[in-house]
Structure formats: C-alpha cells, structure tokens
Design a protein around this motif. Structure first.
Motif, PDB file in Angstrom:
ATOM      1  N   VAL A 339       0.864  -1.107  -0.278  1.00 17.44           N
ATOM      2  CA  VAL A 339       0.121  -0.012   0.056  1.00 17.44           C
ATOM      3  C   VAL A 339       0.834   1.050  -0.031  1.00 17.44           C
ATOM      4  N   ASN A 340       0.492   2.108  -0.787  1.00 12.67           N
ATOM      5  CA  ASN A 340       1.367   3.351  -1.068  1.00 12.67           C
ATOM      6  C   ASN A 340       0.388   4.510  -1.083  1.00 12.67           C
ATOM      7  N   SER A 341       0.604   5.594  -0.329  1.00 13.99           N
ATOM      8  CA  SER A 341      -0.117   6.644  -0.194  1.00 13.99           C
ATOM      9  C   SER A 341       0.628   8.038  -0.787  1.00 13.99           C
ATOM     10  N   THR A 342      -0.102   8.764  -1.534  1.00 15.00           N
ATOM     11  CA  THR A 342       0.593  10.249  -1.848  1.00 15.00           C
ATOM     12  C   THR A 342       1.198  11.154  -0.732  1.00 15.00           C
ATOM     13  N   HIS A 343       0.653  10.582   0.585  1.00 16.03           N
ATOM     14  CA  HIS A 343       1.023  11.333   1.802  1.00 16.03           C
ATOM     15  C   HIS A 343       2.210  10.873   2.169  1.00 16.03           C
TER      16      HIS A 343
END
Length: 485
Positions: A339-343
């Motif tokens: 899981v990757n987030s722009t944050h």
C-alpha cells in the motif's frame, strides 16, 4: 546430522532486502538518473530449541541418558565409555540435553543503477550489488544433570580420562565434534551481483536477471558442533530470477499493488571437513575404534590390564574427513501486498517460501581401510555389531572378533553413511510485515521503514525457526549514467 546450514540474511528475494526497495524507488524522480541505494540494519534469534536439539542428537530426541552400566534393552541411552568416561567405582549416570540457540545481527548494503535506459524507461540495469555484514553467535546450550558421579574420573583406566559428558565434549584429544562455550563470528555473508532487463508500464513492471554469488564468508571446519557460519559456507554460485508487480486498486492517491520476486541459486562444490556415521549406527562417529591393526596389536601387547582393556582411538577423529560438498539449488519466492499513499505512507505484508536441495557429499580422498570398532573388553579384539548404546546382548554376550581375524572387522566404504554428513533438503515459510514513509517530493527522494518476520517449518527440524527485525533507509542516487533518448 553433523552439519547445520542456515539461510544467510539479505539474499535476493528475501523480505529484509526487497521490502520497500523496488522499481518505484529506482524511478522515484521523473528527471535524473534511475538508481537507488539502501542500508538495512537487522537482527534476530532462533526459537524452538527442542526441535533443533533433536537434529543434533540420536534417537530423535534432544535428551539422552548416559551410563556406564549395561542394560539389556537400552532406550535413548549412550554408553559413557565411548566418550572416555572412566570412574573410580565403574558407574556413571547422567542426563544430557541440547537446547541450541542462535542470535545474529548486522547490516546490509544494496545499490542498484539502471543504464542504457531509453525515454520509456525500458533498458538494461545493473542491480544490485548486495553486501551483508553479519555477526553470528551459536550456542549448543549443553546441559548435563549428573545423578551418579562414580566417585570422579579414574586416571588409571586409560590414557585420556574425563569425569562426565560436559568434559568429554571439551577434551583436547578430540580434533573435531566438540561442544564448548558459545562460538561467534563476524564477516561478510557473501556478495551478490546481477545484470538484467526491465520493462515498465504505468500499471505494472517486469524484470529478469542473471548474476553471481561471490563467496566471502567462512568454510565449516567441523571442529565444533553447530559452529557459526557466515554466508553459504564459502560456496560460489550463480543466481537467476525475476520480479513483477501490478496495480490492483487506486483511489485518491492511495494504491494497492501485488509484488512477486523469484530467485534461483546454484552453489558450486568445495572441500570441507565433515563428520559422518556408520550405516544404521547413530552417533557412531563418537564410538571407540582401533585406527589400524597395528594399534590393535599394540594394545594387545600392553602389560597394563586397564590399558589393554580400554585404550583405543576416538572415533570422531577417524570419522571426520575432507569431503566434496555440493549444495546445489535453492529457491526463494516472495509475494507481497503493498500500500502506497501520496501522503508518503508505505506498508507491506508478505509471504516468503524458501527451499533447498539436499547437499551432495563425497570423500575428497576416498576411504583408507584400516579402522574397526573396538570390542568392549578391548585386548585388540573388535566388534562390528557394536553401537553407541550400552547393549548387554551385543557388547558382552556375542563373541567378539579376535585380533587374528582383525581383517574381518575392517570398516569398508560401503559401511559409511555419508548422508549423515550432508544437510538435508528442506522447505521453510516466512511471514512478514513492514511500515514506512517516503519523501518523494524532495530533490533526492528518500525513504525509511521498519519490518519484522518469522521463519519456520512444519515438517523438518533442519530449519532454524527464527524471528528477525530490521530497519532500513535509502535514497534515490544523485549521479549516474544519462538516459538514451
């Protein structure tokens, strides 16, 4: 078994190497070179010492009885005289337990640099040079509970005498197979380099590679049981494999990816000292033997009755030889959900499956005939049926072979159980999880993460059940080769 192999940390496709360090790290900035570096600190410890103790002991148990008294039907018992235990009263009783433990720690360095890449990010890459430095500490945790000391050692009974099994495994007359205090070692656990090809798409990536394992660790000596080994036993080899991944879901800057990595390794042979048993005779490597007919004759000619009955050679010095050892193939498969987030948050859970072939072993210089198993009452007589147990039927009641017929008892090549010197094939499972943060909007994108794993096997005690924790940090490379347009 006489030798225990442990999968080195920070090898291709292992969780502590690949987690959080994939294609998105190499291409984290649109303009610039395509490469990245990471440094990983790791450490851990083995678990389930009872299962590991069974690996090293006979009778499929991590606890055995030791006695100088013959029993008609011994069970989980070894005869103390084989270990040079002779006492004042002629009796001795103890319970011996192995609870082996390994602790390890170190750090790994990994660097990847793409080159000859075109504007679509399709091209060759050089990746990686992976270099782990590891400290290993192995302890057999030998514990002996003595219930009958026999009045202590009797130095008149033999040339070399000890009072108990703890002293026996530390005696200086043994060149091999000793168990003393914990052993530790620090070194580079082999370097791996690879060259491959990569294909990138906004939704997925695929790569394949071929490379080499450069041996930098140590080679086993067989001087101690469960000796520490850094790397793959100083075996060089080739590696080849692939990795791929694709996006499963994306929403509001948060994405879910699935990632696979597969590594195959073939390790070449080298020469190592290994201890072995006779067929059907567990722990016969420790039995008392005559090294040759000349030694048996010299014992027969002794005027001292105690020496004539007890003097012999230590089997561990006879049944340890230089051997050609070929580990063969091993396979390492890693699968993960990322899981990757722009944050900046990055998380991963995964599963790793590792398997290896049984080692192929052979005597480096063949077997020189001459040794034979000593009979209980000595005097140059032999007893081919004797075992490590104090069996009354075999040791006393069956007729031993007199010195004149020594040739009938000589141990032949076909009597050797060379597989007892080889590490068996096995399959292990590892579950792991990591959590970290990425700073991709910087001039030189960086990342950091923490992870933990647990490795185990449900069917084999040849696997070191263990946990590992690690922390890593890395960055996009600053310089490098330009891209082709």
């Amino acid at each position: 078994k006489s030798f225990f192999a442990v999968r080195p940390p920070f090898q291709e496709s292992s969780p502590e190497l690949v987690s959080g360090f994939r294609y998105d790290r190499y291409h984290a900035r649109k303009n610039g070179v395509d490469g990245a570096i990471q440094i990983v600190g790791f450490g851990g410890q083995s678990t389930n010492p009872t299962a590991l103790g069974k690996y090293f002991m006979p009778f499929c148990n991590n606890q055995i009885n030791v006695t100088l008294t013959h029993e008609e039907f011994p069970r989980d018992t070894v005869y103390a005289q084989h270990f040079n235990i002779f006492t004042q009263t002629g009796t001795f009783e103890s319970v011996l337990t192995f609870l082996p433990k390994q602790t390890y720690g170190g750090f790994g360095f990994s660097y990847r640099q793409d080159f000859l890449a075109n504007k679509d990010l399709i091209g060759f890459f050089f990746s990686s040079i992976s270099l782990p430095v590891e400290h290993v500490r192995n302890d057999m945790e030998l514990c002996e509970k003595i219930t009958d000391t026999g009045g202590g050692a009797n130095p008149d009974d033999d040339v070399h005498v000890v009072a108990n099994m703890t002293q026996a495994f530390a005696q200086q007359e043994w060149q091999f197979g000793k168990i003393m205090c914990a052993q530790s070692l620090t070194g580079v656990a082999d370097v791996q380099v690879k060259l491959g090809y990569e294909w990138l798409h906004p939704m997925c990536h695929v790569e394949g590679y071929i490379g080499a394992t450069i041996p930098t660790g140590n080679k086993p000596t067989a001087q101690f049981v469960f000796e520490p080994v850094v790397g793959n036993g100083r075996h060089g080899g080739i590696i080849f494999g692939s990795a791929c991944g694709f996006e499963l879901w994306q929403s509001n800057g948060t994405s879910l990816h699935v990632e696979w990595a597969i590594n195959n390794q073939y390790l070449f042979s080298n020469t190592q000292n290994r201890s072995f048993d006779l067929k059907g005779k567990p722990w016969s490597r420790y039995m008392e033997v005559y090294a040759s007919q000349e030694e048996a004759q010299a014992v027969h000619d002794q005027t001292n009755p105690q020496l004539r009955a007890n003097q012999s050679s230590d089997g561990i010095n006879i049944f340890t030889k230089p051997m050609q050892v070929t580990p063969g193939f091993s396979y390492n498969v890693n699968a993960a959900l990322v899981v990757n987030s722009t944050h900046g948050f990055s998380g991963e859970i995964g599963y790793n499956c590792y398997s290896r072939d049984q080692e192929c072993v052979s005597l480096d210089c063949g077997w020189q005939e001459g040794p034979a198993l000593k009979a209980l009452l000595g005097d140059g007589a032999t007893q081919p049926l004797r075992t490590i147990t104090g069996n009354l039927n075999i040791d006393e009641e069956l007729t031993s072979v007199p010195l004149a017929d020594y040739a009938d008892s000589i141990i032949k090549l076909e009597d050797l159980d060379l597989d007892s010197a080889a590490h068996p094939a096995y399959l292990s499972h590892t579950f792991y999880a990591t959590s970290g943060y990425r700073w991709d909007k910087r001039s030189y994108p960086t990342f950091a993460s923490l992870g933990a794993s647990y490795e185990f096997s449900t069917v084999s005690n040849a696997v070191l059940d263990r946990w590992m924790v690690w922390g890593k940090a890395g960055a996009r490379c600053i310089g490098g080769l330009p891209r082709r347009v």
